[in-house]
Motif scaffolding. Structure first.
Motif, PDB file in Angstrom:
ATOM      1  N   ASP A  77      12.620  50.512 -87.937  1.00 43.71           N
ATOM      2  CA  ASP A  77      13.638  49.450 -87.794  1.00 43.71           C
ATOM      3  C   ASP A  77      14.835  49.641 -86.945  1.00 43.71           C
ATOM      4  N   GLN A  78      15.202  51.098 -86.825  1.00 44.26           N
ATOM      5  CA  GLN A  78      16.450  51.464 -86.021  1.00 44.26           C
ATOM      6  C   GLN A  78      16.225  51.249 -84.432  1.00 44.26           C
ATOM      7  N   VAL A  79      14.861  51.565 -84.371  1.00 43.66           N
ATOM      8  CA  VAL A  79      14.344  51.582 -82.717  1.00 43.66           C
ATOM      9  C   VAL A  79      14.187  50.031 -82.550  1.00 43.66           C
ATOM     10  N   ASP A  87      17.587  57.492 -82.674  1.00 41.82           N
ATOM     11  CA  ASP A  87      16.995  58.558 -82.173  1.00 41.82           C
ATOM     12  C   ASP A  87      16.210  59.533 -83.261  1.00 41.82           C
ATOM     13  N   GLN A  88      16.586  59.398 -84.367  1.00 47.77           N
ATOM     14  CA  GLN A  88      15.811  60.237 -85.429  1.00 47.77           C
ATOM     15  C   GLN A  88      14.559  59.587 -85.790  1.00 47.77           C
ATOM     16  N   TYR A 111       3.427  46.247 -82.551  1.00 44.55           N
ATOM     17  CA  TYR A 111       4.097  45.180 -82.186  1.00 44.55           C
ATOM     18  C   TYR A 111       5.807  45.325 -82.325  1.00 44.55           C
ATOM     19  N   PHE A 112       6.344  45.075 -80.990  1.00 47.37           N
ATOM     20  CA  PHE A 112       7.641  45.046 -80.825  1.00 47.37           C
ATOM     21  C   PHE A 112       8.386  43.784 -80.944  1.00 47.37           C
ATOM     22  N   ALA A 178      11.878  49.488 -73.222  1.00 44.71           N
ATOM     23  CA  ALA A 178      11.745  50.287 -72.177  1.00 44.71           C
ATOM     24  C   ALA A 178      12.095  51.640 -73.016  1.00 44.71           C
ATOM     25  N   GLY A 179      13.223  51.870 -73.667  1.00 47.69           N
ATOM     26  CA  GLY A 179      13.504  52.864 -74.068  1.00 47.69           C
ATOM     27  C   GLY A 179      12.447  53.504 -75.105  1.00 47.69           C
ATOM     28  N   PHE A 180      11.808  52.628 -75.961  1.00 49.01           N
ATOM     29  CA  PHE A 180      10.843  53.011 -76.816  1.00 49.01           C
ATOM     30  C   PHE A 180       9.541  53.487 -76.000  1.00 49.01           C
ATOM     31  N   LEU A 181       9.279  53.111 -75.102  1.00 48.49           N
ATOM     32  CA  LEU A 181       8.174  53.577 -74.278  1.00 48.49           C
ATOM     33  C   LEU A 181       8.535  54.937 -73.596  1.00 48.49           C
TER      34      LEU A 181
END
Length: 344
Positions: A77-79, A87-88, A111-112, A178-181
């Motif tokens: 959820d925080q992502v 970050d955690q 599913y983003f 983008a940050g996730f990938l």
């Protein structure tokens, strides 16, 4: 091409796996498991032991566990929200991906989205008034803002501040994706795991004040181009692509199958386009599904295809009957296309 079946949390039972085997299924996709399937869900990281046990359980029935589909909202959820715990949670997601690879599970679907699959309603819209789902603008619920502590319409935090998350723009959502990938794709490469992105269903540009990312094949391409990799792939939901305004799903199949960018397929037919469409039986929708299978085959796709959901048949076992019709239809289409190609 391989025939698969998607099973939701609590459905990976001996009876359902035996049923799948009897109907010619070879591969299983486990949708959104929780503690009932993977007890380590409560820890925020799926453990190697839990994942390996699930794979072995599926294998006991002569089936292969192809993918797990969707992280629980509490995992990331925080992502999705770009919150203080981002970050955690990213570190936990990386460990989960490593554990998937170690357990021998090749694919992780995701599913983003913030609003998730929202606003669908049920009605007797398939052949013979079989119950199915759709998005009908006049029947859709009010688009209220997303409350704090909620993602995908699910509560991930019992104690959350009052109010709602506010508006989220397309630029913000693409930056978060983008940050996730950038964080997880290199880990997936090392682990030998394919990440597979689902498009937005319904494919509206915005829902509940939050931007949607993938509502056109061009957006799928943008996602792939963010972090080019053999581990950055698509969970190609043909039904959702068919719902997209101005899109020919057969062209989209060719576009991504030729790039070898389809991890697995949700094989579903619909009638209509957003904001008014109904899911229907495979042989009564807007897409010629024989031509769809031919497109996958000719473009080089050799992966798993599942009927992610289907109209419910009016009988004592509506889910099983609907799935049996879909699976039999799919097997027949695959066999016809493959035999015609081999004899050409």
């Amino acid at each position: 091409m391989k025939l698969g079946l998607g099973l939701y949390a609590g459905q990976v039972t001996a009876d359902n796996l035996r049923y799948a085997k009897q109907l010619g299924v070879t591969h299983i996709v486990q949708h959104l498991p929780g503690e009932e399937t993977l007890p380590s869900t409560r820890d925020g990281v799926w453990s190697v032991d839990d994942l390996r046990d699930l794979r072995r359980h599926v294998a006991e029935f002569g089936l292969t566990l192809e993918a797990i589909e969707n992280f629980p909202p509490s995992f990331w959820d925080q992502v999705l929200l770009d919150g203080p715990g981002r970050d955690q949670q990213l570190e936990h997601l990386k460990q989960t991906i490593r554990n998937l690879g170690q357990a021998g599970i090749p694919t992780m679907g995701y599913y983003f989205s913030l609003a998730g699959v929202w606003g669908r309603v049920e009605g007797p819209w398939a052949r013979g008034e079989a119950t199915t789902v759709g998005f009908v603008e006049a029947l859709a619920p009010e688009q209220t803002p997303i409350p704090q502590g909620e993602v995908w319409g699910q509560r991930y935090a019992e104690q959350a501040p009052p109010g709602h998350i506010g508006r989220v723009t397309h630029e913000e959502m693409w930056a978060r994706l983008a940050g996730f990938l950038e964080a997880v794709v290199p880990v997936a490469e090392e682990a030998g795991v394919k990440l597979a992105a689902h498009p937005d269903d319904p494919p509206l540009p915005e829902l509940r004040g939050t931007a949607r990312l993938v509502t056109h094949p061009d957006h799928y391409q943008r996602l792939l181009d963010l972090v080019p990799s053999d581990s950055n792939l698509l969970e190609f939901c043909q039904g959702t692509v068919t719902e997209m305004v101005g899109v020919d799903p057969l062209e989209a199949i060719w576009r991504f199958a030729r790039q070898n960018k389809i991890a697995y397929v949700h094989f579903r037919n619909v009638r209509g386009k957003v904001p008014n469409y109904h899911e229907v039986f495979l042989d009564e929708g807007d897409v010629d599904m024989l031509e769809a299978v031919r497109a996958y085959h000719q473009a080089g796709f050799e992966g798993v295809m599942i009927p992610d959901h289907t109209p419910r048949v009016h009988c004592d076992a509506p889910w099983h009957a609907g799935m049996a019709f879909a699976l039999g239809h799919m097997r027949a289409l695959m066999t016809a296309v493959e035999r015609l190609a081999s004899s050409a």
